[in-house]
Every structure is written in C-alpha cells, then in structure tokens.
Write a protein that holds these residues in place. Structure first.
Motif, PDB file in Angstrom:
ATOM      1  N   ILE A 284     -11.561   5.519  -7.928  1.00 42.78           N
ATOM      2  CA  ILE A 284     -11.420   4.541  -9.017  1.00 42.78           C
ATOM      3  C   ILE A 284     -12.799   4.029  -9.455  1.00 42.78           C
ATOM      4  N   ASP A 285     -13.684   3.758  -8.476  1.00 38.95           N
ATOM      5  CA  ASP A 285     -15.027   3.283  -8.810  1.00 38.95           C
ATOM      6  C   ASP A 285     -15.787   4.340  -9.580  1.00 38.95           C
ATOM      7  N   GLU A 286     -15.576   5.625  -9.206  1.00 36.26           N
ATOM      8  CA  GLU A 286     -16.295   6.695  -9.884  1.00 36.26           C
ATOM      9  C   GLU A 286     -15.838   6.857 -11.317  1.00 36.26           C
ATOM     10  N   VAL A 287     -14.516   6.698 -11.553  1.00 38.34           N
ATOM     11  CA  VAL A 287     -13.962   6.888 -12.888  1.00 38.34           C
ATOM     12  C   VAL A 287     -14.237   5.706 -13.796  1.00 38.34           C
ATOM     13  N   PHE A 288     -14.045   4.488 -13.266  1.00 35.60           N
ATOM     14  CA  PHE A 288     -14.121   3.290 -14.101  1.00 35.60           C
ATOM     15  C   PHE A 288     -15.415   2.501 -13.892  1.00 35.60           C
TER      16      PHE A 288
ATOM     17  N   ASP B  14       0.806  -1.215   0.000  1.00 35.74           N
ATOM     18  CA  ASP B  14       0.000   0.000   0.000  1.00 35.74           C
ATOM     19  C   ASP B  14       0.842   1.269   0.000  1.00 35.74           C
ATOM     20  N   VAL B  15       2.117   1.173   0.339  1.00 36.21           N
ATOM     21  CA  VAL B  15       2.965   2.352   0.461  1.00 36.21           C
ATOM     22  C   VAL B  15       3.742   2.623  -0.824  1.00 36.21           C
TER      23      VAL B  15
ATOM     24  N   TYR C  81       4.121   2.820 -14.079  1.00 32.34           N
ATOM     25  CA  TYR C  81       2.769   3.360 -14.000  1.00 32.34           C
ATOM     26  C   TYR C  81       1.735   2.302 -13.649  1.00 32.34           C
ATOM     27  N   VAL C  82       1.961   1.056 -14.039  1.00 24.86           N
ATOM     28  CA  VAL C  82       1.061  -0.025 -13.627  1.00 24.86           C
ATOM     29  C   VAL C  82       1.074  -0.167 -12.106  1.00 24.86           C
ATOM     30  N   ILE C  83       2.285  -0.158 -11.526  1.00 24.17           N
ATOM     31  CA  ILE C  83       2.402  -0.284 -10.065  1.00 24.17           C
ATOM     32  C   ILE C  83       1.812   0.948  -9.388  1.00 24.17           C
ATOM     33  N   LYS C  84       2.053   2.139  -9.960  1.00 21.01           N
ATOM     34  CA  LYS C  84       1.504   3.371  -9.386  1.00 21.01           C
ATOM     35  C   LYS C  84      -0.017   3.320  -9.387  1.00 21.01           C
ATOM     36  N   LEU C  85      -0.600   2.782 -10.454  1.00 26.16           N
ATOM     37  CA  LEU C  85      -2.057   2.660 -10.527  1.00 26.16           C
ATOM     38  C   LEU C  85      -2.580   1.708  -9.474  1.00 26.16           C
ATOM     39  N   GLN C  86      -1.856   0.603  -9.235  1.00 27.18           N
ATOM     40  CA  GLN C  86      -2.281  -0.341  -8.207  1.00 27.18           C
ATOM     41  C   GLN C  86      -2.301   0.328  -6.842  1.00 27.18           C
ATOM     42  N   VAL C  87      -1.267   1.135  -6.554  1.00 33.48           N
ATOM     43  CA  VAL C  87      -1.213   1.832  -5.259  1.00 33.48           C
ATOM     44  C   VAL C  87      -2.371   2.815  -5.139  1.00 33.48           C
ATOM     45  N   LEU C  88      -2.646   3.588  -6.226  1.00 33.22           N
ATOM     46  CA  LEU C  88      -3.737   4.553  -6.187  1.00 33.22           C
ATOM     47  C   LEU C  88      -5.092   3.877  -6.029  1.00 33.22           C
ATOM     48  N   MET C  89      -5.274   2.730  -6.640  1.00 37.40           N
ATOM     49  CA  MET C  89      -6.534   1.994  -6.522  1.00 37.40           C
ATOM     50  C   MET C  89      -6.790   1.558  -5.089  1.00 37.40           C
ATOM     51  N   LYS C  90      -5.712   1.212  -4.381  1.00 32.61           N
ATOM     52  CA  LYS C  90      -5.872   0.808  -2.980  1.00 32.61           C
ATOM     53  C   LYS C  90      -6.088   2.005  -2.071  1.00 32.61           C
ATOM     54  N   GLU C  91      -5.399   3.127  -2.371  1.00 31.65           N
ATOM     55  CA  GLU C  91      -5.531   4.295  -1.521  1.00 31.65           C
ATOM     56  C   GLU C  91      -6.843   5.035  -1.757  1.00 31.65           C
TER      57      GLU C  91
END
Length: 467
Positions: free
Chosen positions: A460-464, A260-261, A445-455
């Motif tokens: 993420i639900d609103e966008v996708f 998560d970090v 960027y894939v890893i960054k997206l995973q972190v943002l999805m968890k935080e």
C-alpha cells in the motif's frame, strides 16, 4: 638354552572408553553407554574407581556402573586407579564428569503463522535429545490429542482449536514438555436478539448486539448510507441508542464489523410509527401563472400508518374552501400529485394539502398567483389577463372557441405528460434498486481495501506513497 620367563611390568597409561570427558546418566540409572577403564600391565591389573572429594573407593572393576547405579542429584567427577602385583607401581586415569540428565533440553513448540480459521496449520515440537528423541505426545487444554508425531497438523482450523498446547518429548533420560498458547483468528460474527421492533417517534431505538471475532473488530453503525458512529476494538456485547425523531429515521440500520481476517454485518429494519411529514414538493413560490397554464404540484411525504390525503382550494376572490375534483389528484403511498389546467382566473388561489393519520396531521399551502392585471375603462370592476388583452391570435376567432381549443390542447398535453411521469417513476424505481446494489458493492470493496492495507502495508505504501 631358551628363557621362557614372562616379563612383569607395572600399569602403563590408564585409558577410559569412550573417550569423553563428560557422561550423562538418568537419576537412579546408568549412562546410555558403559564407561570402562583399561591399562597395559603384567600381571593383569585390578581397577578401582574413586569419586572426587571422597577418600573411599566408589566401586571396583573395570566398569564404572556395572554393579551400581547413580543416585546423586548433581554432577560428580570420577577417576580410575589401575594396579597389579608389581609393587609398588600403580597408575591413575584422567578425571571424567558424570551429570544427571532428566530428559530432553530446550523443548519448544513452533507454529506456522498465522493461525486463521479454515486454513491449514501446524505446530512443530523441537527438542534437543541426547542420543535422539524417542517419542512425542500432544495435549490440548489438558486433554490428550490423538497424534504421536513431531508435527501436529490441523487440516482446517476452527476457533475451537484455540487454547494451550503441550508437547511432551521422551528420550533415554526422561521426559520434558514445551508449551504454546494458540489463538485462532476468525472474521467477526454479529448476533442480536432483535428481529423486528416497533417504535413510535419520538423515542430512542436501542441497538443491542454482540460481536464475536478474533482479533477485536472495528464497528461502524449506519442508517441507510449515513454513518452514525464508529467504535474501535469491539469484542462482546454492545448497546447503542439511536434518537428516532420522525419518519425520516425510517429505513435500514446496519452494523458492520471488520478485523484483520474479514468482516461481518447485521441488518436491522425497525418498524417506526410516525405522524406525517412532507419530504419535498414542487416549487411554485414567486411564480406568475397565466390562464391556460398547466399546474403540476407533486408532494412527497412519509407517514406510518399511511396518511389520509385531502386536497382543498380557496379561490383568490373567496374565503370559502372548495374540494378539488378527484380526477385531478393522483395519490400513491408516499406521494400525491395535483394536475389541472388553469382554465380561468377562478383557478388561482390557495391550494391546501392536508395529511393525517392516527398520530397527527399537518397541512401545506401552495399559493397559485396570476400575473398583474389591469381594469378596463368600460367596467372598472372587471380584470383581464394581460396575455388576453395583448394577444396576437386571430381576431376572427371568438373567445369561446379559442378557449375551447386551448383547453383541448392542454388536456392532450396533460395526458401525454402523465404518461411520461409514470414511465419516469418506473425508471426512478429501477435506478434506486441499482443504486442499492452499487452501495453494497462499494461497502464490500471499502472493507476489502481495509483488510488488504492491514495485511500488506508495504505494498500500500509503495502504491499510494509519495515519490
């Protein structure tokens, strides 16, 4: 004649000051404020205190704890009796309660969330202190912390700050403590004792590494861009065996850990020794070549140690192997090219590539076939190319001069083609480097997206999410 005689009267209402119904005291001590009894009476009253449930008086005097302290473990009720010489009148006060209090109530440590490495952070000590808290003391894993304030501040958290914290609060009645266990979150760090390993195919490559991160990490192991395995919730040491079959297993092995970090990675490039293999080559199968055509055979191979390259040729009308002229061969570390003009039908036949090193050898055959030919009536044993027999070229040109000009043109074309090939090779190398950079950016960027999805799962639900 005036009457100066003082009027005597028994005690009136008996009051207790302060006007509380419940008082608090520390064991073996006294309440924070004195408890007194008072009544209006002439002559002056005397006061006696009684404890509920006991027939004998507890103490005398208008102050309950003037001459003695409270040594009982629980609570007690007291009443004050006021009396004077105006007999038989006397009067009692209301009942009051005295309770033992040994310190503050509800001592709690409240963290500022989340506790992330390198961020600012506070622990706030909250307590209910009767008549105010007097002091605060902090302890980390039993060791005193040099801060004496209500708020314990961390200007830059580190994972060493994890542990059990105790806040000790003191008031008039005693001291009480609150506890909190803090776990500092930090991005994964991958370590391994492997720097460079030499392995001879076929064999197993042992990837042993350790993941240190909080919370636990999801680990993915790659070979170049191919995913080998995904391992969830990893903490501590881990081993993974990779089957090394051939030179195709050469290249970079990468371990990526995400929590998560943030994320961490570890790259490993084993030295794989392997016998030669052909990766790809030009396609000449089912092709009909004609006299004067340019033959361009490119073969890409892999080998470690570097392979020795040998080209040979068996003409279509012979059984003896001939060596290909060196000027017609271009060989690099992992590729070889055969470039020549099929100037006559003797150039048709079987071209054989042999690759070998100390671990083994392989050979690859390329059949170069001419077009279907027909025998002439004057000489049944002679065959000519259908292109030669049906040619619309100038008949005044002799066959010798025609072939010479054709060969000269082919040589020029070949030289131009080779220059273009070298330029193309340079462009391909440049594109490969750019591709490596783009692949690394993509992984980031894939890893960054995973972190943002968890935080931020709500964003993420609103966008996708679905409409």
């Amino acid at each position: 004649m005036s009457n100066n005689k003082v009027k005597h009267y028994p005690p009136g209402d008996v009051t207790i000051t302060p006007g509380n119904d419940t008082f608090y005291t520390k064991r073996g001590g006294k309440p924070l404020h004195d408890i007194t009894c008072e009544a209006d009476c002439v002559p002056e009253c005397t006061y006696t205190w009684y404890r509920e449930g006991y027939r004998y008086w507890y103490t005398a005097g208008n102050s309950l704890f003037a001459t003695r302290s409270y040594y009982y473990s629980g609570s007690s009720r007291f009443q004050c009796l006021a009396s004077n010489a105006f007999e038989p009148y006397r009067n009692y006060s209301r009942w009051i309660t005295v309770k033992v209090k040994d310190g503050p109530d509800n001592v709690t440590i409240i963290p500022s969330l989340p506790a992330i490495e390198n961020s600012t952070f506070t622990l706030t000590c909250v307590a209910s202190c009767y008549h105010g808290c007097q002091s605060y003391s902090w302890y980390h894993d039993g060791r005193s912390v040099n801060q004496r304030t209500k708020v314990l501040e961390f200007h830059r958290l580190s994972k060493e700050d994890s542990g059990r914290y105790r806040c000790q609060v003191t008031d008039y009645f005693g001291e009480k403590s609150g506890y909190y266990t803090m776990t500092v979150q930090y991005k994964p760090v991958i370590t391994s004792t492997k720097n460079q390993t030499t392995i001879t195919a076929p064999d197993l490559l042992d990837l042993t590494f350790s993941v240190d991160g909080s919370p636990s990490s999801n680990v993915t192991i790659f070979h170049e861009t191919k995913t080998l395995t995904f391992l969830p919730h990893v903490t501590g040491q881990l081993s993974f065996n990779v089957s090394i079959e051939s030179c195709l297993d050469q290249g970079e092995y990468r371990v990526e850990a995400v929590n998560d970090v943030g994320f961490g990675s570890f790259n490993f490039m084993p030295n794989i020794k392997c016998s030669p293999i052909v990766v790809r080559h030009s396609s000449v199968a089912d092709k009909e070549f004609r006299v004067g055509d340019l033959l361009h055979l490119t073969v890409t191979f892999m080998a470690n140690p570097t392979a020795e390259v040998l080209w040979s040729f068996v003409p279509w009308n012979q059984n003896t192997s001939l060596e290909v002229q060196t000027q017609q061969i271009q060989t690099h570390k992992e590729s070889t090219k055969l470039v020549l003009i099929l100037s006559d039908t003797d150039k048709f036949g079987k071209y054989i590539l042999e690759l070998k090193n100390e671990l083994g050898k392989i050979s690859k055959e390329f059949n170069i076939q001419g077009p279907i030919v027909a025998a002439t009536k004057t000489d049944p044993g002679t065959t000519i190319s259908s292109r030669d027999s049906d040619s619309d070229e100038d008949c005044s040109m002799s066959p010798t001069s025609w072939k010479g000009k054709t060969n000269a043109l082919r040589e020029t074309e070949m030289n131009t083609f080779l220059l273009q090939q070298d330029k193309l090779h340079e462009e391909v190398q440049k594109l490969r480097l750019e591709g490596d950079v783009l692949r690394l950016k993509r992984n980031y960027y894939v890893i960054k997206l995973q972190v943002l999805m968890k935080e931020h799962p709500d964003i993420i639900d609103e966008v996708f999410g679905e409409d």
